[in-house]
Design a protein around this motif. Structure first.
Motif, PDB file in Angstrom:
ATOM      1  N   SER A 183       3.834   5.933  -5.089  1.00 47.27           N
ATOM      2  CA  SER A 183       3.425   4.593  -4.653  1.00 47.27           C
ATOM      3  C   SER A 183       3.664   4.413  -3.165  1.00 47.27           C
ATOM      4  CB  SER A 183       4.195   3.528  -5.435  1.00 47.27           C
ATOM      5  OG  SER A 183       3.942   3.632  -6.823  1.00 47.27           O
ATOM      6  N   LEU A 184       4.781   4.941  -2.660  1.00 44.88           N
ATOM      7  CA  LEU A 184       5.067   4.851  -1.228  1.00 44.88           C
ATOM      8  C   LEU A 184       4.019   5.586  -0.415  1.00 44.88           C
ATOM      9  CD1 LEU A 184       8.950   5.293  -0.969  1.00 44.88           C
ATOM     10  CD2 LEU A 184       7.605   3.391  -0.075  1.00 44.88           C
ATOM     11  N   MET A 192      12.739  -8.385  -5.635  1.00 40.70           N
ATOM     12  CA  MET A 192      11.997  -8.942  -6.766  1.00 40.70           C
ATOM     13  C   MET A 192      12.484  -8.394  -8.101  1.00 40.70           C
ATOM     14  SD  MET A 192       8.133  -9.023  -5.166  1.00 40.70           S
ATOM     15  CE  MET A 192       7.349  -9.450  -6.705  1.00 40.70           C
ATOM     16  N   GLN A 193      13.284  -7.328  -8.077  1.00 40.78           N
ATOM     17  CA  GLN A 193      13.840  -6.774  -9.309  1.00 40.78           C
ATOM     18  C   GLN A 193      14.921  -7.676  -9.907  1.00 40.78           C
ATOM     19  OE1 GLN A 193      11.517  -4.186  -9.907  1.00 40.78           O
ATOM     20  NE2 GLN A 193      13.254  -2.901 -10.481  1.00 40.78           N
ATOM     21  N   TYR A 194      15.545  -8.508  -9.064  1.00 43.53           N
ATOM     22  CA  TYR A 194      16.662  -9.333  -9.505  1.00 43.53           C
ATOM     23  C   TYR A 194      16.187 -10.701  -9.965  1.00 43.53           C
ATOM     24  CZ  TYR A 194      19.450  -5.750  -7.174  1.00 43.53           C
ATOM     25  OH  TYR A 194      19.995  -4.552  -6.801  1.00 43.53           O
ATOM     26  N   SER A 232       8.091  -4.191   2.740  1.00 47.08           N
ATOM     27  CA  SER A 232       7.590  -4.264   1.362  1.00 47.08           C
ATOM     28  C   SER A 232       8.564  -3.618   0.384  1.00 47.08           C
ATOM     29  CB  SER A 232       6.212  -3.592   1.268  1.00 47.08           C
ATOM     30  OG  SER A 232       6.278  -2.241   1.690  1.00 47.08           O
ATOM     31  N   LEU A 233       9.225  -2.531   0.790  1.00 45.99           N
ATOM     32  CA  LEU A 233      10.205  -1.886  -0.082  1.00 45.99           C
ATOM     33  C   LEU A 233      11.413  -2.790  -0.311  1.00 45.99           C
ATOM     34  CD1 LEU A 233      10.931   0.683  -1.639  1.00 45.99           C
ATOM     35  CD2 LEU A 233      11.932   1.597   0.458  1.00 45.99           C
ATOM     36  N   LEU A 285       4.641  -1.505  -4.903  1.00 54.21           N
ATOM     37  CA  LEU A 285       5.955  -0.873  -5.035  1.00 54.21           C
ATOM     38  C   LEU A 285       6.753  -1.508  -6.175  1.00 54.21           C
ATOM     39  CD1 LEU A 285       6.957  -0.430  -1.282  1.00 54.21           C
ATOM     40  CD2 LEU A 285       5.982   1.250  -2.830  1.00 54.21           C
ATOM     41  N   TYR A 286       6.629  -2.808  -6.345  1.00 58.06           N
ATOM     42  CA  TYR A 286       7.320  -3.476  -7.456  1.00 58.06           C
ATOM     43  C   TYR A 286       6.801  -2.951  -8.795  1.00 58.06           C
ATOM     44  CZ  TYR A 286       8.690  -7.171 -10.691  1.00 58.06           C
ATOM     45  OH  TYR A 286       9.192  -7.860 -11.775  1.00 58.06           O
ATOM     46  N   ALA A 287       5.483  -2.780  -8.897  1.00 56.82           N
ATOM     47  CA  ALA A 287       4.910  -2.227 -10.129  1.00 56.82           C
ATOM     48  C   ALA A 287       5.379  -0.795 -10.356  1.00 56.82           C
ATOM     49  CB  ALA A 287       3.388  -2.286 -10.063  1.00 56.82           C
TER      50      ALA A 287
END
Length: 321
Positions: A233-234, A115-117, A108-109, A196-198
């Motif tokens: 979050s982790l 997903m940031q890119y 997930s990390l 984690l994305y949030a």
């Protein structure tokens, strides 16, 4: 009688209106809120609190499928301590958790970072990431069971295509552990990825810009900025995934059918599955099953307590400096 029956509802409504009329606006809103919560609180009291205390009471009983339960004191707990199947199930449960929890966190990390890119096909990638969360778990488990089937599974077909021998994935301890762990990771990584994305979106870009000006590379920025600020979050992902894995049942129930108590089932037995087997498959095991469920509750509390103790050292909150 019919006239009285027609007047009573109107009288009750008039009384309710008078009570509300004497209250302030805040009081009326509070009363309305409590009235709206009553169905939820009633369900919580019946299906949660009553069920829990009934389960505690049942753990001290010899309760069969028929007849009234008989009080046996601590006999169920004495039986639990000496039951080898309980410790086998506990070992399997902890083994799956030890593999699946780090696996979910790492996957997930990694996906949250990707997903940031921005890239072509980004929307398709995000849909694929979230796909396990919206698909039926039973369907996905059956797909995995077909993929890892010994005779005609695609995994063994691929192994044979490169010159290897077929593997009995559901007939050995290592095989069952591998398949169950991979399946739990696949079923569990979607929501943690979104969490984690949030969390990454809340990290100020100014911190990355300052680190870049100081000469920090992408890997250095990840370990010195992203991970410390993402630790709340982790931690949430770790503790929720750990609790969910300790309650593992559906994967084992669908993946390894209970045919004649096969050896494969012993490799996959979890505490929740053993609770189900004792309480609902065998006759006369409801009291003992209740004791097993409370033993699992104790295990979850111990694991949660250990993780909460680790939180003080590993979790960084920005306001703490």
């Amino acid at each position: 009688m019919n006239q009285v029956g027609r007047k009573n509802p109107a009288g009750v409504l008039t009384g309710v209106r008078r009570v509300f009329a004497r209250r302030t606006l805040a009081q009326r809103e509070a009363i309305a809120g409590y009235l709206l919560l009553l169905p939820f609180l009633g369900g919580l009291a019946v299906f949660r609190f009553y069920g829990f205390f009934y389960n505690v009471w049942l753990s001290f009983m010899d309760a069969g499928a028929f007849g009234a339960p008989k009080f046996t004191g601590l006999d169920n707990y004495r039986k639990l301590i000496s039951d080898s199947q309980v410790w086998l199930s506990l070992g399997n449960t902890l083994k799956f958790a030890a593999i699946a929890v780090p696996g979910v966190v790492v996957v997930s990390l990694l996906l949250a970072v990707l997903m940031q890119y921005r890239f072509r096909g980004e929307s398709v990638f995000r849909a694929i990431v979230f796909l396990p969360a919206v698909c039926l778990p039973t369907a996905l488990i059956l797909v995995f069971a077909w993929m890892f089937q010994t005779q005609y599974g695609v995994v063994n077909a691929a192994i044979q295509a490169i010159g290897g021998d077929p593997v009995s994935w559901l007939g050995s301890s290592a095989g069952v552990t591998t398949v169950v762990s991979l399946l739990v990771i696949y079923l569990s990584f979607s929501v943690p990825t979104i969490i984690l994305y949030a969390g990454m979106q809340d990290i100020s870009p100014d911190l990355y810009e300052a680190a870049t000006l100081d000469g920090a590379g992408p890997i250095n920025r990840f370990f010195t900025i992203t991970l410390p600020l993402l630790s709340p979050s982790l931690f949430f992902v770790i503790i929720t995934t750990a609790i969910g894995t300790l309650k593992l049942f559906d994967v084992v129930y669908v993946l390894v059918p209970p045919i004649d108590q096969s050896v494969s089932l012993n490799y996959a037995f979890t505490l929740v599955y053993y609770y189900f087997y004792v309480g609902f498959v065998t006759i006369g095991g409801r009291g003992y099953a209740a004791a097993i469920s409370l033993f699992l509750l104790l295990i979850i509390m111990v694991v949660s307590g250990i993780l909460l103790r680790m939180q003080r050292r590993l979790v960084h909150y920005g306001e703490d400096g």
